[in-house]
Design a protein around this motif. Structure first.
Motif, PDB file in Angstrom:
ATOM      1  N   ILE A   1     -21.481   5.836   4.852  1.00 23.54           N
ATOM      2  CA  ILE A   1     -21.388   4.629   4.029  1.00 23.54           C
ATOM      3  C   ILE A   1     -20.031   4.634   3.344  1.00 23.54           C
ATOM      4  N   TYR A   2     -19.297   3.517   3.480  1.00 25.09           N
ATOM      5  CA  TYR A   2     -17.921   3.418   3.009  1.00 25.09           C
ATOM      6  C   TYR A   2     -17.824   2.470   1.804  1.00 25.09           C
ATOM      7  N   ALA A   3     -16.765   2.662   1.020  1.00 24.75           N
ATOM      8  CA  ALA A   3     -16.487   1.757  -0.107  1.00 24.75           C
ATOM      9  C   ALA A   3     -15.991   0.418   0.428  1.00 24.75           C
ATOM     10  N   PRO A   4     -16.588  -0.706  -0.013  1.00 31.42           N
ATOM     11  CA  PRO A   4     -16.177  -2.009   0.517  1.00 31.42           C
ATOM     12  C   PRO A   4     -14.856  -2.510  -0.063  1.00 31.42           C
ATOM     13  N   PHE A   5     -14.465  -1.999  -1.239  1.00 30.72           N
ATOM     14  CA  PHE A   5     -13.214  -2.411  -1.879  1.00 30.72           C
ATOM     15  C   PHE A   5     -12.811  -1.340  -2.891  1.00 30.72           C
ATOM     16  N   ASP A   6     -11.578  -1.446  -3.386  1.00 29.05           N
ATOM     17  CA  ASP A   6     -11.131  -0.521  -4.414  1.00 29.05           C
ATOM     18  C   ASP A   6     -11.970  -0.716  -5.668  1.00 29.05           C
ATOM     19  N   GLY A   7     -12.457   0.379  -6.221  1.00 33.00           N
ATOM     20  CA  GLY A   7     -13.274   0.257  -7.419  1.00 33.00           C
ATOM     21  C   GLY A   7     -13.742   1.612  -7.917  1.00 33.00           C
ATOM     22  N   ILE A   8     -14.739   1.550  -8.772  1.00 36.52           N
ATOM     23  CA  ILE A   8     -15.315   2.749  -9.375  1.00 36.52           C
ATOM     24  C   ILE A   8     -16.771   2.855  -8.929  1.00 36.52           C
ATOM     25  N   VAL A   9     -17.162   4.064  -8.523  1.00 36.01           N
ATOM     26  CA  VAL A   9     -18.558   4.302  -8.163  1.00 36.01           C
ATOM     27  C   VAL A   9     -19.353   4.369  -9.463  1.00 36.01           C
ATOM     28  N   GLU A  10     -19.983   3.260  -9.803  1.00 39.96           N
ATOM     29  CA  GLU A  10     -20.670   3.158 -11.084  1.00 39.96           C
ATOM     30  C   GLU A  10     -21.991   3.915 -11.081  1.00 39.96           C
TER      31      GLU A  10
ATOM     32  N   VAL B   1     -28.067   2.750  -2.236  1.00 37.11           N
ATOM     33  CA  VAL B   1     -27.366   4.026  -2.162  1.00 37.11           C
ATOM     34  C   VAL B   1     -26.445   4.203  -3.364  1.00 37.11           C
ATOM     35  N   ALA B   2     -25.583   3.220  -3.593  1.00 34.37           N
ATOM     36  CA  ALA B   2     -24.598   3.334  -4.669  1.00 34.37           C
ATOM     37  C   ALA B   2     -24.169   1.950  -5.115  1.00 34.37           C
ATOM     38  N   SER B   3     -23.623   1.868  -6.354  1.00 34.01           N
ATOM     39  CA  SER B   3     -23.066   0.631  -6.890  1.00 34.01           C
ATOM     40  C   SER B   3     -21.580   0.849  -7.151  1.00 34.01           C
ATOM     41  N   VAL B   4     -20.759  -0.092  -6.668  1.00 27.23           N
ATOM     42  CA  VAL B   4     -19.307  -0.007  -6.831  1.00 27.23           C
ATOM     43  C   VAL B   4     -18.845  -1.248  -7.588  1.00 27.23           C
ATOM     44  N   VAL B   5     -18.000  -1.058  -8.609  1.00 27.08           N
ATOM     45  CA  VAL B   5     -17.476  -2.177  -9.403  1.00 27.08           C
ATOM     46  C   VAL B   5     -15.960  -2.184  -9.317  1.00 27.08           C
TER      47      VAL B   5
ATOM     48  N   PRO C   1     -16.925  -7.101 -14.566  1.00 32.14           N
ATOM     49  CA  PRO C   1     -16.158  -6.719 -13.377  1.00 32.14           C
ATOM     50  C   PRO C   1     -15.733  -7.951 -12.576  1.00 32.14           C
ATOM     51  N   ASP C   2     -14.627  -7.797 -11.873  1.00 33.41           N
ATOM     52  CA  ASP C   2     -14.197  -8.852 -10.971  1.00 33.41           C
ATOM     53  C   ASP C   2     -15.157  -8.952  -9.783  1.00 33.41           C
ATOM     54  N   ARG C   3     -15.554  -7.792  -9.275  1.00 36.26           N
ATOM     55  CA  ARG C   3     -16.529  -7.730  -8.182  1.00 36.26           C
ATOM     56  C   ARG C   3     -17.436  -6.530  -8.405  1.00 36.26           C
ATOM     57  N   GLN C   4     -18.654  -6.619  -7.920  1.00 38.11           N
ATOM     58  CA  GLN C   4     -19.559  -5.479  -7.927  1.00 38.11           C
ATOM     59  C   GLN C   4     -20.515  -5.602  -6.751  1.00 38.11           C
ATOM     60  N   ALA C   5     -20.826  -4.468  -6.156  1.00 36.03           N
ATOM     61  CA  ALA C   5     -21.676  -4.463  -4.959  1.00 36.03           C
ATOM     62  C   ALA C   5     -22.621  -3.283  -5.021  1.00 36.03           C
TER      63      ALA C   5
ATOM     64  N   ARG D   1     -18.455  11.431  -6.541  1.00 35.47           N
ATOM     65  CA  ARG D   1     -19.276  11.620  -7.732  1.00 35.47           C
ATOM     66  C   ARG D   1     -19.386  10.297  -8.494  1.00 35.47           C
ATOM     67  N   LYS D   2     -20.401  10.188  -9.289  1.00 32.39           N
ATOM     68  CA  LYS D   2     -20.585   9.001 -10.119  1.00 32.39           C
ATOM     69  C   LYS D   2     -19.426   8.884 -11.113  1.00 32.39           C
ATOM     70  N   GLY D   3     -18.845   7.661 -11.201  1.00 31.68           N
ATOM     71  CA  GLY D   3     -17.707   7.437 -12.086  1.00 31.68           C
ATOM     72  C   GLY D   3     -16.365   7.650 -11.416  1.00 31.68           C
ATOM     73  N   GLN D   4     -16.356   8.100 -10.174  1.00 33.85           N
ATOM     74  CA  GLN D   4     -15.106   8.361  -9.470  1.00 33.85           C
ATOM     75  C   GLN D   4     -14.536   7.072  -8.888  1.00 33.85           C
TER      76      GLN D   4
END
Length: 370
Positions: free
Chosen positions: A182-191, A207-211, A82-86, A102-105
């Protein structure tokens, strides 16, 4: 006669010496020039003398090769990432009230992902705001009394401190209330979603991982022999193990080599606007260096010179052999590309092992060659 036989029987080496003398006389008799007969003409006598015999030239087969533009590359192995992941964590404690994704969204920047229970935070905020209003009025009254000389400096400072504290309480409670979402920090996929509805979270719990997969990054390592040929924005051909091929650009080159492998990490990015390409896929990377003319030969055409250098033997002017050390441009399974030739060249393909640089040869053009 009997005395001669008796002498020879006692000295047999005399017989051997006599035989050796006869053999020598017979051998040397072949080199004695025969006297010309008186009735032979002078011209015929001259033709009877043996002529000088010139050794035949070595016969070789040559084929003409025409240089073609060939791109020189460096082959590497890499993996997509991934370019970024958090990994997002809870900034306030509370119970998970609602999962908003949902997961994967896919999620956009600032999109709500999860709602924690607000509990009494809204009431605490209202009380803090009411107290702030009171502290503000007290401070204004203290200022008025101070201007008329009816109140001291200490009382005014205490009123100001109480006002600042009230403002801080309002701000702190407002942040805590906002952090229940809790908000998404950037455009990505909820991994990954680490919680379920009803779970209780403490401060800092995951809470969640976003890539972010656009662009998709390919991590690879380059050897210390080639690091000086790598630069930012350098083009690269990418072939994923899935069969997908594209072109990317180098965006990062390490300045310090790994102590374990003596290699330098690099990153190449490729566009992935729909995020259909995933991370963790093996990739073949061809870093493009330069394009130069080259000819393709098989390993059987290579030869060694007297110093042991590897190269090819060509046919120069007047059917003379010329040796050219190899200048390797690219290696392929069925042959190698050699540089250093700007025009068509005749290469000795058969018999190159029996001739040397500078020898004159009898060349035969290979059938079917250019």
């Amino acid at each position: 006669m009997a005395s001669i036989k008796q002498a020879l029987s006692k000295r047999p080496w005399i017989i051997s010496l006599f035989i050796l003398a006869l053999l020598s006389l017979w051998l040397f008799s072949g080199y004695l020039p025969s006297a010309p007969s008186a009735d032979e003409p002078a011209g015929q006598q001259a033709e009877a003398k043996p002529a000088n015999i010139t050794p035949p030239l070595a016969k070789v087969i040559v084929e003409q090769f025409t240089p073609q533009p060939v791109t020189r590359t460096i082959s590497l192995y890499g993996r997509t990432a991934p370019d970024r992941q958090a990994t997002l964590g809870a900034e306030v404690s509370g119970t998970v009230e609602k999962l908003l994704v949902r997961k994967g969204q896919r999620a956009k920047t600032g999109q709500p992902l999860l709602q924690l229970a607000k509990a009494d935070r809204e009431l605490q905020l209202l009380r803090a705001k009411a107290l702030l209003k009171v502290r503000d009025q007290e401070f204004k009254a203290a200022q008025s009394l101070r201007k008329r000389g009816l109140q001291g400096e200490v009382a005014l400072s205490q009123a100001e401190a109480a006002l600042i504290e009230a403002k801080a309480d309002v701000r702190s409670l407002q942040i805590a209330l906002d952090n229940t979402v809790i908000y998404a920090p950037f455009d990505g996929i909820v991994e990954t979603l680490h919680v379920e509805q009803g779970d209780y979270l403490g401060v800092g719990d995951p809470v969640a991982s976003v890539v972010d997969l656009d662009p998709l990054v390919i991590n690879a390592d380059i050897s210390e022999r080639h690091i000086d040929k790598v630069y930012l924005n350098q083009p690269a051909d990418i072939n994923l193990v899935t069969g997908f091929s594209t072109q990317g650009e180098l965006r990062y080159r390490a300045s310090v080599a790994s102590e374990q492998t003596n290699t330098y990490p690099i990153e190449i990015e490729i566009p992935n606007p729909d995020m259909t390409l995933t991370a963790g896929i093996s990739a073949d990377v061809e870093l493009i260096l330069e394009t130069k003319p080259a000819i393709k030969v098989t390993p059987s055409m290579l030869a060694l010179d007297e110093a042991g250098n590897l190269g090819i033997k060509t046919l120069a002017a007047q059917d003379t052999v010329a040796f050219h050390p190899i200048s390797l441009v690219k290696v392929e399974p069925d042959g190698v590309w050699l540089g250093g030739f700007d025009s068509p060249v005749n290469i000795i393909t058969v018999g190159q092992g029996f001739v040397r640089d500078g020898d004159n040869v009898e060349a035969v053009q290979q059938l079917g060659s250019e």
